[in-house]
Design a protein around this motif. Structure first.
Motif, PDB file in Angstrom:
ATOM      1  N   LYS A   6       0.784  -1.354  -0.055  1.00 59.00           N
ATOM      2  CA  LYS A   6      -0.034  -0.011   0.090  1.00 59.00           C
ATOM      3  C   LYS A   6       1.091   1.177   0.097  1.00 59.00           C
ATOM      4  O   LYS A   6       0.586   2.394  -0.254  1.00 59.00           O
ATOM      5  CB  LYS A   6      -0.773   0.114   1.154  1.00 59.00           C
ATOM      6  N   ASN A   7       2.086   1.103   0.102  1.00 59.73           N
ATOM      7  CA  ASN A   7       3.053   2.220   0.135  1.00 59.73           C
ATOM      8  C   ASN A   7       3.399   2.765  -1.135  1.00 59.73           C
ATOM      9  O   ASN A   7       3.819   3.796  -1.353  1.00 59.73           O
ATOM     10  CB  ASN A   7       4.429   1.944   0.783  1.00 59.73           C
ATOM     11  N   PHE A   8       3.087   1.887  -2.214  1.00 54.20           N
ATOM     12  CA  PHE A   8       3.269   2.214  -3.480  1.00 54.20           C
ATOM     13  C   PHE A   8       2.104   2.657  -4.173  1.00 54.20           C
ATOM     14  O   PHE A   8       0.988   1.778  -4.279  1.00 54.20           O
ATOM     15  CB  PHE A   8       3.740   1.152  -4.253  1.00 54.20           C
ATOM     16  N   ASP A   9       1.792   3.994  -4.426  1.00 57.06           N
ATOM     17  CA  ASP A   9       0.607   4.569  -4.698  1.00 57.06           C
ATOM     18  C   ASP A   9       0.156   5.123  -6.179  1.00 57.06           C
ATOM     19  O   ASP A   9       1.225   6.103  -6.437  1.00 57.06           O
ATOM     20  CB  ASP A   9       0.020   5.783  -3.880  1.00 57.06           C
TER      21      ASP A   9
ATOM     22  N   LYS B  39      -2.227   6.063  -7.676  1.00 55.64           N
ATOM     23  CA  LYS B  39      -3.555   6.740  -7.994  1.00 55.64           C
ATOM     24  C   LYS B  39      -3.344   8.078  -8.882  1.00 55.64           C
ATOM     25  O   LYS B  39      -4.364   8.449  -9.512  1.00 55.64           O
ATOM     26  CB  LYS B  39      -4.276   7.095  -6.666  1.00 55.64           C
TER      27      LYS B  39
ATOM     28  N   PHE C  72      -0.846  -4.547  -8.950  1.00 50.89           N
ATOM     29  CA  PHE C  72      -1.542  -3.125  -8.431  1.00 50.89           C
ATOM     30  C   PHE C  72      -2.915  -3.161  -9.356  1.00 50.89           C
ATOM     31  O   PHE C  72      -3.520  -1.835  -9.637  1.00 50.89           O
ATOM     32  CB  PHE C  72      -0.754  -1.971  -8.880  1.00 50.89           C
TER      33      PHE C  72
ATOM     34  N   ASP D 140      -7.933  -0.252 -11.821  1.00 51.06           N
ATOM     35  CA  ASP D 140      -7.625   0.951 -11.094  1.00 51.06           C
ATOM     36  C   ASP D 140      -6.799   1.872 -12.078  1.00 51.06           C
ATOM     37  O   ASP D 140      -6.938   3.071 -12.194  1.00 51.06           O
ATOM     38  CB  ASP D 140      -6.552   0.821 -10.047  1.00 51.06           C
TER      39      ASP D 140
ATOM     40  N   LEU E 243       7.826   5.992  -8.669  1.00 47.22           N
ATOM     41  CA  LEU E 243       6.899   6.785  -7.728  1.00 47.22           C
ATOM     42  C   LEU E 243       7.549   7.815  -7.097  1.00 47.22           C
ATOM     43  O   LEU E 243       6.926   8.630  -6.302  1.00 47.22           O
ATOM     44  CB  LEU E 243       6.049   6.005  -6.999  1.00 47.22           C
TER      45      LEU E 243
END
Length: 379
Positions: A176-179, A181, A207, A260, A378
């Motif tokens: 979840k540390n890799f976002d 969005k 992801f 996503d 990221l």
């Protein structure tokens, strides 16, 4: 592509900072073994089989579902290393001892494995409520490959009546540390053999991204080009341009409500880059006019990632994948392509470009290198 294995792992701790021990184990499994898909709640359970249980602290227990490219013996080896790293010393004594961390493989795919060091499925699953309860949370419909009963059924039939209580603290999944969005569409680019397809595959799996892959293998002109480049260069580049335009237009226009974002292993600009290397000047000028007529209608990626590898590594990768028509690729051709990409990217103002040098990395075999690349993307 390497095959992905599904493994369920039980975690336990009844010594020291128990919750912190579990979280440290989760972090290490993410770093060294694979992508964590599901994490159960943490349960407080009595220490069974320890003699006078009043003198022994209760356990914190949990279960994980992990997808990994490692084989079962390698997963076991890594788990033992993690246990040692977190302060557990395995004893030759037969009686139970308190431990900072205990990591057990419960299931590995649907395999039944019996070796000197490993027994899968774990032989005591059906007798341990402290395993079945957290496992039920993340895999209630999973069927025990030997007993041929679901986890839900095994939990109902379990005769272990020990008290199990959920702890009101949740373990965190490091993935979840890799976002991602901020991006709707990411293009992974690179020279022949750079690893762009492998990376796109891994990102899509980890992801929940829609995967768009170039259909180069279907191009009948590609083997002919490598044998007679002067004869087939223009035909090849025109066929690639038409196919890339059609494919990317179709794939980007088809929304997938269950994904996503989108990740592709190419960007249409590669047509311009390769054609500049393969075509004579007069043919390239004509090709460029046609390209820009097509390019203006295509959606641009929110992020363009270029994987740079030196020529020696590219040739090693090309040799590993063993495509017959690539055997004739020369070093100077790869170097011209690399130069073409870098010149193109340096002149870009409308693309959000990130160049990552992976010449000293092997993100397919080394998970830490893969996580490093994600951080670079990221950052």
């Amino acid at each position: 592509m390497l095959l992905t294995n599904s493994v369920y792992i039980a975690l336990g701790s009844n010594k020291g900072l128990k919750f912190e021990n579990l979280q440290a184990a989760v972090d290490a499994i993410h770093q060294r073994i694979g992508s964590i898909k599901r994490i159960s709640k943490v349960y407080q359970t009595p220490a069974l089989g320890f003699g006078d249980a009043t003198e022994v602290e209760d356990f914190f227990n949990a279960c994980l579902h992990v997808e990994t490219e490692l084989r079962s013996n390698k997963v076991l080896s890594e788990l033992l290393k993690i246990e040692k790293q977190l302060g557990r010393t395995r004893s030759a004594k037969k009686n139970y001892e308190s431990r900072t961390i205990d990591l057990d493989i419960l299931f590995f795919n649907d395999e039944q494995i019996t070796t000197k060091l490993l027994s899968v499925p774990h032989p005591e699953i059906e007798n341990r409520r402290f395993v079945l309860q957290p496992l039920f949370e993340i895999a209630k419909d999973y069927t025990h490959p030997k007993l041929e009963l679901t986890i839900e059924t095994l939990l109902k039939k379990c005769e272990d009546d020990s008290t199990i209580e959920p702890v009101n603290i949740w373990l965190k999944n490091p993935i979840k540390n890799f976002d991602f969005k901020a991006y709707n569409y990411i293009a992974i680019e690179g020279n022949i053999g750079a690893g762009k397809t492998s990376l796109a595959h891994k990102i899509s799996q980890d992801f929940n991204a829609k995967l768009i892959l170039e259909r180069f293998a279907d191009n009948a002109f590609l083997p002919k080009f490598y044998k007679k480049p002067e004869r087939y260069a223009f035909t090849l580049e025109m066929s690639f341009l038409a196919d890339r335009y059609q494919q990317i237009s179709d794939d980007l226009s088809q929304l997938d409500l269950f994904k996503d974002f989108m990740v592709s292993d190419y960007d249409v600009n590669k047509s311009l880059i390769f054609s500049k290397v393969t075509l004579p000047e007069d043919e390239f000028r004509l090709y460029r006019k046609l390209f820009y007529q097509v390019y203006k209608d295509i959606t641009k990626p929110d992020l363009y990632v270029y994987l740079y590898q030196n020529t020696e590594r590219l040739q090693q990768n090309i040799k590993k994948r063993g495509r017959k028509y690539e055997k004739e690729i020369k070093d100077d051709y790869l170097e011209k392509i690399n130069t073409g990409y870098l010149d193109f990217l340096k002149s870009q103002s409308e693309l959000n470009v990130k160049i990552i040098d992976i010449s000293d990395r092997d993100f397919v075999k080394n998970r830490e290198d893969y996580l490093w690349i994600l951080n670079e993307i990221l950052d």
